[in-house]
Scaffold this active site. Structure first.
Site, PDB file in Angstrom:
ATOM      1  N   SER A 143      15.678   4.061   2.336  1.00 42.28           N
ATOM      2  CA  SER A 143      16.083   5.705   2.204  1.00 42.28           C
ATOM      3  C   SER A 143      17.409   5.854   1.486  1.00 42.28           C
ATOM      4  O   SER A 143      18.314   4.928   2.044  1.00 42.28           O
ATOM      5  CB  SER A 143      15.667   6.668   3.378  1.00 42.28           C
ATOM      6  OG  SER A 143      16.107   7.764   3.273  1.00 42.28           O
ATOM      7  N   TYR A 156      17.181   8.002  12.599  1.00 43.68           N
ATOM      8  CA  TYR A 156      16.510   7.843  11.304  1.00 43.68           C
ATOM      9  C   TYR A 156      17.653   7.248  10.320  1.00 43.68           C
ATOM     10  O   TYR A 156      17.429   5.921   9.714  1.00 43.68           O
ATOM     11  CB  TYR A 156      15.911   9.057  10.589  1.00 43.68           C
ATOM     12  CG  TYR A 156      15.194   8.635   9.258  1.00 43.68           C
ATOM     13  CD1 TYR A 156      13.735   7.967   9.251  1.00 43.68           C
ATOM     14  CD2 TYR A 156      15.695   8.847   7.978  1.00 43.68           C
ATOM     15  CE1 TYR A 156      13.282   7.750   8.008  1.00 43.68           C
ATOM     16  CE2 TYR A 156      15.067   8.706   6.832  1.00 43.68           C
ATOM     17  CZ  TYR A 156      13.869   8.105   6.839  1.00 43.68           C
ATOM     18  OH  TYR A 156      13.091   7.874   5.870  1.00 43.68           O
TER      19      TYR A 156
HETATM   20  P1  NAD Z   1       4.029   9.127   5.385  1.00 36.84           P
HETATM   21  O1  NAD Z   1       4.296   9.674   6.561  1.00 36.84           O
HETATM   22  O2  NAD Z   1       3.334   9.994   4.421  1.00 36.84           O
HETATM   23  O3  NAD Z   1       3.292   7.632   5.473  1.00 36.84           O
HETATM   24  C1  NAD Z   1       3.887   6.682   6.522  1.00 36.84           C
HETATM   25  C2  NAD Z   1       2.959   5.329   6.696  1.00 36.84           C
HETATM   26  O4  NAD Z   1       3.685   4.406   7.759  1.00 36.84           O
HETATM   27  C3  NAD Z   1       1.629   6.009   7.163  1.00 36.84           C
HETATM   28  O5  NAD Z   1       0.700   5.129   6.675  1.00 36.84           O
HETATM   29  C4  NAD Z   1       1.754   5.703   8.684  1.00 36.84           C
HETATM   30  O6  NAD Z   1       0.377   5.482   9.265  1.00 36.84           O
HETATM   31  C5  NAD Z   1       2.451   4.420   8.746  1.00 36.84           C
HETATM   32  N1  NAD Z   1       3.248   3.946   9.970  1.00 36.84           N
HETATM   33  C6  NAD Z   1       3.929   4.846  10.736  1.00 36.84           C
HETATM   34  N2  NAD Z   1       4.456   4.206  11.633  1.00 36.84           N
HETATM   35  C7  NAD Z   1       3.875   3.099  11.783  1.00 36.84           C
HETATM   36  C8  NAD Z   1       3.701   1.892  12.914  1.00 36.84           C
HETATM   37  N3  NAD Z   1       4.474   1.668  13.696  1.00 36.84           N
HETATM   38  N4  NAD Z   1       2.982   0.845  12.245  1.00 36.84           N
HETATM   39  C9  NAD Z   1       2.347   0.753  11.364  1.00 36.84           C
HETATM   40  N5  NAD Z   1       2.215   1.607  10.329  1.00 36.84           N
HETATM   41  C10 NAD Z   1       2.813   2.874  10.651  1.00 36.84           C
HETATM   42  O7  NAD Z   1       5.517   8.516   4.656  1.00 36.84           O
HETATM   43  P2  NAD Z   1       5.802   8.247   3.564  1.00 36.84           P
HETATM   44  O8  NAD Z   1       6.596   9.346   2.772  1.00 36.84           O
HETATM   45  O9  NAD Z   1       4.948   7.473   2.329  1.00 36.84           O
HETATM   46  O10 NAD Z   1       7.058   7.205   3.761  1.00 36.84           O
HETATM   47  C11 NAD Z   1       7.023   5.800   3.464  1.00 36.84           C
HETATM   48  C12 NAD Z   1       8.318   5.070   3.612  1.00 36.84           C
HETATM   49  O11 NAD Z   1       9.242   5.641   2.959  1.00 36.84           O
HETATM   50  C13 NAD Z   1       8.921   5.269   5.023  1.00 36.84           C
HETATM   51  O12 NAD Z   1       9.436   4.148   5.553  1.00 36.84           O
HETATM   52  C14 NAD Z   1       9.817   6.720   4.880  1.00 36.84           C
HETATM   53  O13 NAD Z   1      10.966   6.380   5.921  1.00 36.84           O
HETATM   54  C15 NAD Z   1      10.289   6.011   3.576  1.00 36.84           C
HETATM   55  N6  NAD Z   1      10.912   7.366   3.074  1.00 36.84           N
HETATM   56  C16 NAD Z   1      10.159   8.596   2.637  1.00 36.84           C
HETATM   57  C17 NAD Z   1      10.821   9.467   1.905  1.00 36.84           C
HETATM   58  C18 NAD Z   1      10.133  10.809   1.840  1.00 36.84           C
HETATM   59  O14 NAD Z   1      10.681  11.797   1.507  1.00 36.84           O
HETATM   60  N7  NAD Z   1       8.859  10.833   2.113  1.00 36.84           N
HETATM   61  C19 NAD Z   1      12.320   9.383   1.654  1.00 36.84           C
HETATM   62  C20 NAD Z   1      12.806   8.209   1.739  1.00 36.84           C
HETATM   63  C21 NAD Z   1      12.159   7.099   2.511  1.00 36.84           C
END
Ligand code: NAD
Length: 260
Positions: A143, A156
């Site tokens: 991120s 985070y």
């Molecule tokens: P999301 O919440 O839509 O999806 C997250 C996924 O991770 C889901 O499939 C969930 O089941 C899975 N997950 C969560 N905890 C878990 C665990 N303990 N074991 C296995 N699976 C688990 O989120 P997203 O936006 O798709 O985010 C994906 C990645 O991108 C994350 O690492 C997040 O930190 C990162 N990210 C997201 C954003 C944003 O704005 N959405 C920004 C920067 C980084």
């Protein structure tokens, strides 16, 4: 087909960024194993991908914070595909917000356990076979909070800074073995995680959902959220043969919010 005959193991592949990466990889011929906590979501993505692209898929229920769970998931994938993954995408993650004085130890540990130790568990499971094979791609979805701080996200941000430290050190360690290790650092992406963030801002500040969304958009000079497909496009480059020169990097997909 950029990823023909490759197996990709994608954590958190049931929705959002992980789902988009699974589609992008399968479109280029990769077989995909999807591991997440919510069985129904990974099942449905695995089925959609198999019928749309005709590649082999596997849905796995797995908590990346639990080393035994991860061991079982990798063993199951190895059984089905006859070996470990060529490409690992450490995407599973959680994001909660709180002022530091309300960040209790449980919240702190949850972020480290899923975002950082989860990445460690899956990398530990995938790396030995990549080393044997002399080829591998590890892509960590970090991120921009892995590069800079912001109020209310200390747990985070600390976990994502940790992911960058792991990425950079491992990249140097395995660079001579045909393996690259990189991180992608998205800004706000249009996924459920961001929708939950917006709901949280609404609940805590009384702002409307539209105002909260506008605030998040304004964090980017492009005044918009990034799409999961844009993150997936970079993941595809990093996973492919053409991406072999990129190693140890932490690349922002954030419209220019963070310039380092
Ligand atoms: P999301 O919440 O839509 O999806 C997250 C996924 O991770 C889901 O499939 C969930 O089941 C899975 N997950 C969560 N905890 C878990 C665990 N303990 N074991 C296995 N699976 C688990 O989120 P997203 O936006 O798709 O985010 C994906 C990645 O991108 C994350 O690492 C997040 O930190 C990162 N990210 C997201 C954003 C944003 O704005 N959405 C920004 C920067 C980084």
């Amino acid at each position: 087909m950029k990823l023909a005959n490759k197996l990709a193991f994608i954590t958190g592949g049931g929705r959002g960024i992980g789902r988009a990466i699974a589609f992008a990889f399968a479109r280029e011929g990769a077989s995909v194993a999807l591991a997440a906590r919510t069985r129904a979501q990974v099942d449905s993505v695995a089925n959609e991908i198999a019928s749309e692209f005709g590649v082999e898929t596997l849905a796995l229920e797995c908590d990346v914070a639990d080393a035994e769970n991860v061991g079982r998931a990798f063993a199951r994938a190895s059984e089905q595909f006859g070996g470990g993954p060529d490409i690992l995408v450490n995407n599973a993650g959680i994001a909660e917000t709180a002022p530091f004085t309300k960040t209790d130890e449980a919240m702190w540990q949850r972020h480290l356990a899923v975002n950082l130790t989860g990445t460690f568990h899956c990398t530990s499971a995938a790396l030995p076979e990549m080393l044997e094979r002399g080829w591998g791609r590890i892509i960590n979805i970090a991120s921009i909070a892995g590069k800079t701080g912001a109020p209310y996200i200390s747990a985070y941000a600390a976990s994502k800074h940790g992911v960058l430290g792991l990425t950079r050190s491992l990249a140097l360690e395995v660079g001579a073995n045909g393996i690259t290790v990189n991180a992608i650092c998205p800004g706000y992406v249009d996924t459920e995680m961001t929708s939950r963030g917006i709901a949280n801002i609404v609940a805590k500040t009384g702002k409307s959902a539209d105002d909260a969304l506008s605030t998040l958009k304004r964090a980017s000079p492009q005044n918009r959220l990034v799409t999961a497909a844009e993150v997936a496009a970079l993941a595809l480059l990093l996973a492919s043969e053409e991406g072999r020169g990129i190693n140890g990097q932490a690349i922002n997909v954030d419209g220019g919010t963070v310039l380092f």
